[in-house]
Design a protein around this motif. Structure first.
Motif, PDB file in Angstrom:
ATOM      1  N   VAL A 167       0.788  -1.214   0.000  1.00  0.00           N
ATOM      2  CA  VAL A 167       0.000   0.000   0.000  1.00  0.00           C
ATOM      3  C   VAL A 167       0.821   1.265   0.000  1.00  0.00           C
ATOM      4  N   GLU A 168       0.148   2.248  -0.388  1.00  0.00           N
ATOM      5  CA  GLU A 168       0.774   3.563  -0.415  1.00  0.00           C
ATOM      6  C   GLU A 168       0.856   4.150   0.977  1.00  0.00           C
ATOM      7  N   ASP A 169      -0.199   3.912   1.730  1.00  0.00           N
ATOM      8  CA  ASP A 169      -0.222   4.510   3.053  1.00  0.00           C
ATOM      9  C   ASP A 169      -0.004   3.480   4.118  1.00  0.00           C
ATOM     10  N   TRP A 225      -4.358   7.947  -9.585  1.00  0.00           N
ATOM     11  CA  TRP A 225      -5.102   7.659  -8.363  1.00  0.00           C
ATOM     12  C   TRP A 225      -4.224   7.729  -7.124  1.00  0.00           C
ATOM     13  N   PHE A 226      -3.069   7.093  -7.200  1.00  0.00           N
ATOM     14  CA  PHE A 226      -2.291   7.055  -5.960  1.00  0.00           C
ATOM     15  C   PHE A 226      -1.334   8.233  -5.789  1.00  0.00           C
ATOM     16  N   SER A 227      -1.222   9.044  -6.822  1.00  0.00           N
ATOM     17  CA  SER A 227      -0.249  10.120  -6.653  1.00  0.00           C
ATOM     18  C   SER A 227      -0.815  11.522  -6.800  1.00  0.00           C
ATOM     19  N   VAL A 228      -2.080  11.626  -7.075  1.00  0.00           N
ATOM     20  CA  VAL A 228      -2.650  12.977  -7.192  1.00  0.00           C
ATOM     21  C   VAL A 228      -2.660  13.639  -5.809  1.00  0.00           C
ATOM     22  N   THR A 229      -2.435  14.917  -5.791  1.00  0.00           N
ATOM     23  CA  THR A 229      -2.453  15.640  -4.519  1.00  0.00           C
ATOM     24  C   THR A 229      -3.900  15.876  -4.095  1.00  0.00           C
ATOM     25  N   LEU A 252       7.217  21.276  -7.571  1.00  0.00           N
ATOM     26  CA  LEU A 252       7.822  19.978  -7.902  1.00  0.00           C
ATOM     27  C   LEU A 252       7.094  18.860  -7.169  1.00  0.00           C
ATOM     28  N   SER A 253       6.464  18.037  -7.922  1.00  0.00           N
ATOM     29  CA  SER A 253       5.743  16.912  -7.339  1.00  0.00           C
ATOM     30  C   SER A 253       6.095  15.654  -8.137  1.00  0.00           C
ATOM     31  N   PRO A 254       7.341  15.272  -8.074  1.00  0.00           N
ATOM     32  CA  PRO A 254       7.797  14.163  -8.913  1.00  0.00           C
ATOM     33  C   PRO A 254       7.294  12.819  -8.402  1.00  0.00           C
ATOM     34  N   PRO A 255       7.459  11.781  -9.187  1.00  0.00           N
ATOM     35  CA  PRO A 255       7.073  10.456  -8.690  1.00  0.00           C
ATOM     36  C   PRO A 255       8.012  10.040  -7.554  1.00  0.00           C
ATOM     37  N   TRP A 256       7.444   9.398  -6.575  1.00  0.00           N
ATOM     38  CA  TRP A 256       8.240   8.950  -5.425  1.00  0.00           C
ATOM     39  C   TRP A 256       8.541   7.459  -5.506  1.00  0.00           C
ATOM     40  N   GLY A 257       8.438   6.957  -6.683  1.00  0.00           N
ATOM     41  CA  GLY A 257       8.711   5.525  -6.850  1.00  0.00           C
ATOM     42  C   GLY A 257       7.507   4.670  -6.504  1.00  0.00           C
ATOM     43  N   ASP A 261       5.092   2.513  -2.664  1.00  0.00           N
ATOM     44  CA  ASP A 261       6.007   1.878  -1.714  1.00  0.00           C
ATOM     45  C   ASP A 261       6.893   2.858  -0.962  1.00  0.00           C
ATOM     46  N   TYR A 262       6.827   4.104  -1.365  1.00  0.00           N
ATOM     47  CA  TYR A 262       7.719   5.080  -0.708  1.00  0.00           C
ATOM     48  C   TYR A 262       7.589   5.027   0.802  1.00  0.00           C
ATOM     49  N   VAL A 263       6.415   4.672   1.239  1.00  0.00           N
ATOM     50  CA  VAL A 263       6.123   4.753   2.656  1.00  0.00           C
ATOM     51  C   VAL A 263       6.784   3.627   3.457  1.00  0.00           C
TER      52      VAL A 263
HETATM   53  C1  LIG Z   1       2.892   7.715  -4.340  1.00  0.00           C
HETATM   54  N1  LIG Z   1       2.566   9.077  -4.136  1.00  0.00           N
HETATM   55  C2  LIG Z   1       1.674   9.536  -3.270  1.00  0.00           C
HETATM   56  N2  LIG Z   1       1.650  10.861  -3.344  1.00  0.00           N
HETATM   57  C3  LIG Z   1       0.858  11.759  -2.535  1.00  0.00           C
HETATM   58  O1  LIG Z   1       0.980  11.357  -1.200  1.00  0.00           O
HETATM   59  C4  LIG Z   1      -0.296  11.208  -0.651  1.00  0.00           C
HETATM   60  C5  LIG Z   1      -0.241  10.184   0.431  1.00  0.00           C
HETATM   61  O2  LIG Z   1       0.213   9.004  -0.058  1.00  0.00           O
HETATM   62  C6  LIG Z   1      -1.179  10.885  -1.817  1.00  0.00           C
HETATM   63  O3  LIG Z   1      -2.497  11.238  -1.529  1.00  0.00           O
HETATM   64  C7  LIG Z   1      -0.591  11.702  -2.902  1.00  0.00           C
HETATM   65  O4  LIG Z   1      -1.095  13.001  -2.824  1.00  0.00           O
HETATM   66  C8  LIG Z   1       2.538  11.256  -4.259  1.00  0.00           C
HETATM   67  N3  LIG Z   1       2.898  12.480  -4.638  1.00  0.00           N
HETATM   68  C9  LIG Z   1       3.867  12.578  -5.546  1.00  0.00           C
HETATM   69  N4  LIG Z   1       4.260  13.774  -5.928  1.00  0.00           N
HETATM   70  N5  LIG Z   1       4.490  11.504  -6.068  1.00  0.00           N
HETATM   71  C10 LIG Z   1       4.157  10.250  -5.732  1.00  0.00           C
HETATM   72  O5  LIG Z   1       4.743   9.298  -6.227  1.00  0.00           O
HETATM   73  C11 LIG Z   1       3.138  10.130  -4.771  1.00  0.00           C
END
Ligand SMILES: C[n+]1cn([C@@H]2O[C@H](CO)[C@@H](O)[C@H]2O)c2nc(N)[nH]c(=O)c21
Ligand SMILES: C[S@@+](CC[C@H](N)C(=O)[O-])C[C@H]1O[C@@H](n2cnc3c(N)ncnc32)[C@H](O)[C@@H]1O
Length: 748
Positions: free
Chosen positions: A438-440, A568-572, A661-666, A669-671
């Protein structure tokens, strides 16, 4: 929620705690004073400020907390003063008369008897209370210089040529366009200078109103007279009887003190003798060095020998050149404070921040100032504690400290639902339920973990999936541990999370109350519901939790918002994006912002809604299509310029007032990393990305994971740079961090 790193020097725990205490006491004082608004004007008059500066005439509803609290204190003091015996007053007057004689050749030292009556210095508890106490000193300082400092700050803030003339209005507190901002400015300035004043007072500096620009300060043994003066002096305690130069002029106030100190440094003049009325902790050094009362051994708050040196007690002949950078003002603190020994008695502000790591070839900070802008924030998130030991321990951010079974209708619904899916006992909840990577982590969201499990169910293939187990469940509650490292997770660090069912599932659960005969019907219903999910969600159970949060991502989701999997998983989330846009709009005068990694447009849309022109870049054409679609939904497509490109390649050609700057965090799994490394875990590498962006503008906003190493982020500012790091909480859960550079840093 945020704090400011200033690469100037040390600013440590004790000071912060003290400020926190101050806040608390102010709040309670204010509560006691509620409704007493007009006395503000009276206070301002007492302080020598025009009533418009803070009184009710300037803003009926705005009364700075600290001013009210001070007012309360002043009243208390006044009462106390009233009790002062006549004899004592007379003896004070006599002492002042003595000063008059000493200073008779200097006009500014002449003392008005009326002033004496009111002066904190002269109405103090004792005639030997030579210097102003910190609070009294502050009051006098603010009285004399507050107005100038306020104006200077105001003008500096609005010096850009395109600032409307309202900002230079002689009474910005009375002008509708500037009134609110003035109120904020007043509050911020007051606190800023108050903190600096306090800091210096603690360092052993004293302030008096003499303003002896001729080079003669008050002599030892005489009270520091309180007089009207256009200059001020900060005195470093010393045993020398030599004079001290006037340090700065009133308008530049405390900020310039350091410049003047540098001059003193060049001159290597010994400092003037001012008997310290500050509490002292080291009787020996006081005995050795205090010429006016060698026998006095009050406790003092200056602990080490190094500290003595810093405060001038160590060696009367010690030149001021022993000073190095001042932590708060970019000025000076004693070099000797940089002691390596672990002296527990050493006051925290003398201790240097110990930074062990280096990143990206950027040298770490030696003298860093860390300001927490919100009370207790450090305790809320270990990510903001730069001094924490880096251990492989998972810390969860949940308000629940205890494990409690949850008895809820919702849980029963889920059990029933699961039964309906073919687990007649509902025991699936007692077993390891597969959760996606999961992302979170549990630390971020109660619902996340639950959502994940439910997501699996809802899409029909969840419970049977046998991916790495990420949670251990009981019948009435769900336990989550860090998704990537659950095997190592000691049970006592697991955190209970309440069960929240995605709204679409809850509908299902309602329908499923009558289990048994209607099983087939239910399955049909479920299928129907699942089919109504967007294809990317239906296809990927891992995404279901995001679907459940769709309105957090876009409040107008139902009006046609579209996302792809990465979207879906990376939108702010909208609230966070809106907040960032608001801050940018507030801080910069220009109106063009580059969204270097625009994705499906979460941020770009908010920037546009805030009135900015957005250059939205993304390397993926699909994202640009989605961003365009979404911008149309929000009616801002005309304010967003879409560019399909690699930002790293086109950055040099872009011109803008701010870069986001809101690049991909990989991926999600970043968490799972204890600490997110923006150099190695992010693509593109966070350092060149910052460097390139800096070529466009210094006003950069970096959107980073909540587990990002704050030291590393701070180092992006470079030596002497500043950075503001803001934690973004959504529903009390830490989601992300936003890092601000350049003019985007909030002024204190
Ligand atoms: C993988 N991910 C999650 N969020 C952001 O973090 C919040 C909590 O997980 C997500 O709701 C999303 O906004 C990301 N933002 C950016 N810029 N890049 C990412 O790869 C990314
Ligand atoms: C985390 S998403 C951005 C999310 C965005 N802030 C939002 O709210 O929708 C990162 C985006 O960067 C894009 N990207 C990745 N590398 C890129 C590059 N070198 N230049 C431009 N965009 C890039 C990806 O296609 C992805 O859409």
């Amino acid at each position: 929620m945020c704090f400011l790193f200033t690469d100037f020097g040390d600013y440590e725990e004790a000071e912060k705690d003290e400020l926190e205490e101050l806040e608390v006491s102010n709040v309670s004082d204010v509560a006691a004073e509620e409704g007493d608004v007009d006395s503000e004007a009276e206070l301002m008059l007492q302080m020598g400020l025009p009533v418009q500066f803070g009184g009710s005439s300037f803003e009926k509803n705005f009364v700075p907390l600290e001013t009210r609290a001070k007012e309360h204190k002043i009243r208390k003091k006044k009462k106390k003063k009233a009790k002062c015996s006549k004899d004592l007053r007379e003896s004070i007057k006599e002492a002042i008369d003595g000063i008059d004689e000493v200073c008779e050749d200097h006009a500014s030292t002449s003392i008005d008897q009326t002033d004496m009556e009111e002066s904190p210095a002269t109405t103090g508890e004792s005639a030997t209370d030579v210097n102003l106490s910190s609070q009294e000193g502050w009051e006098q300082y603010w009285n004399q210089y507050g107005q100038g400092l306020l104006w200077q700050g105001w003008i500096t803030k609005h010096k850009e040529p395109d600032i409307p003339s309202d900002y230079y209005n002689s009474e910005p507190w009375n002008c509708s366009t500037t009134k609110e901002e003035w109120a904020v400015h007043y509050n911020e300035s007051y606190w800023h200078y108050y903190q600096e004043f306090e800091y210096w007072a603690q360092q052993g500096w004293t302030f008096d109103g003499l303003g002896d620009c001729e080079g003669k300060a008050a002599q030892v043994g005489h009270p520091a007279p309180s007089v009207q003066s256009t200059n001020h002096t900060l005195h470093m305690p010393s045993t020398s009887t030599e004079s001290i130069d006037c340090l700065s002029d009133c308008v530049t106030g405390l900020k310039n003190i350091n410049l003047d100190l540098k001059e003193m440094e060049r001159d290597s003049k010994p400092l003037s003798v001012i008997y310290e009325s500050l509490p002292l902790q080291n009787p020996e050094s006081l005995e050795a060095h205090c010429p006016c009362d060698p026998g006095e051994s009050e406790p003092r708050d200056v602990g080490s020998a190094d500290r003595d040196a810093s405060s001038g007690h160590a060696d009367p002949s010690q030149p001021v050149s022993q000073l190095s950078k001042n932590p708060l003002l970019g000025g000076q603190v004693p070099i000797n404070e940089r002691s390596d020994d672990d002296d527990d008695d050493e006051p925290p502000e003398c201790k240097q921040a110990k930074i062990k790591r280096r990143y990206g070839g950027i040298s770490h900070f030696k003298h860093r100032t860390l300001r927490y802008l919100e009370k207790g924030i450090k305790h809320r998130s270990h990510f903001l504690d730069m001094h924490r030991p880096v251990k492989n321990v998972h810390i969860f951010f949940s308000e629940d400290s205890e494990v409690k079974p949850i008895k809820s209708k919702t849980v029963n619904k889920v059990k029933n639902f699961l039964k309906g899916l073919g687990d007649p006992t509902g025991d699936v909840l007692n077993e390891k339920v597969p959760l996606p990577n999961v992302e979170d982590s549990p630390s971020s969201s109660d619902s996340d973990c639950v959502d994940q499990s439910n997501a699996s169910e809802s899409t029909g293939d969840g419970s049977s999936q046998s991916k790495e187990t990420n949670s251990t469940l009981t019948s009435n509650s769900i336990w989550c541990s860090d998704c990537a490292t659950s095997a190592e997770q000691p049970s006592d660090t697991r955190q209970l999370f309440s069960l929240q069912i995605p709204d679409y599932l809850q509908v299902e659960a309602e329908d499923l109350d009558n289990v048994g005969d209607k099983c087939k019907k239910k399955k049909k219903k479920q299928k129907k519901k699942v089919q109504s999910l967007p294809p990317e969600i239906a296809a990927d159970p891992h995404l279901a939790k995001y679907w459940a949060q769709r309105y957090r991502l876009f409040s107008r989701f139902d009006e046609g918002i579209k996302l792809d999997e990465e979207g879906w998983f990376s939108v702010t989330p909208e609230k966070i994006a809106e907040h960032i846009a608001y801050r940018v709009r507030q801080c910069i005068s220009g109106a063009v912002v580059v969204d270097a990694f625009c994705g499906v447009g979460g941020n770009a849309i908010q920037f546009a809604l805030a009135g900015m022109h957005v250059i939205a870049v993304d390397i993926d054409p699909v994202k640009l299509d989605l961003a365009y679609n979404n911008a149309l939904v929000y009616g801002v497509a005309d304010r967003i310029e879409l560019i399909c490109a690699d930002f790293m390649c086109i950055a040099r050609d872009l011109k803008a007032d701010a870069v986001f700057l809101s690049p991909p965090w990989g991926g999600p799994d970043y968490v799972s990393a204890e600490t997110f490394d923006i150099k190695t875990m992010m693509s593109p590498d966070g350092y060149p990305l910052q460097a390139l962006s800096q070529q466009i503008t210094k006003n950069i906003i970096y959107f980073v994971p909540r587990n990002t190493d704050v030291e590393q982020v701070a180092s992006l500012a470079g030596p002497g740079g500043q950075v503001e790091i803001e934690q973004n909480f959504l529903n009390k859960k830490l989601k992300t961090m936003t890092v601000y550079f350049g003019d985007l840093i909030r002024k204190l």
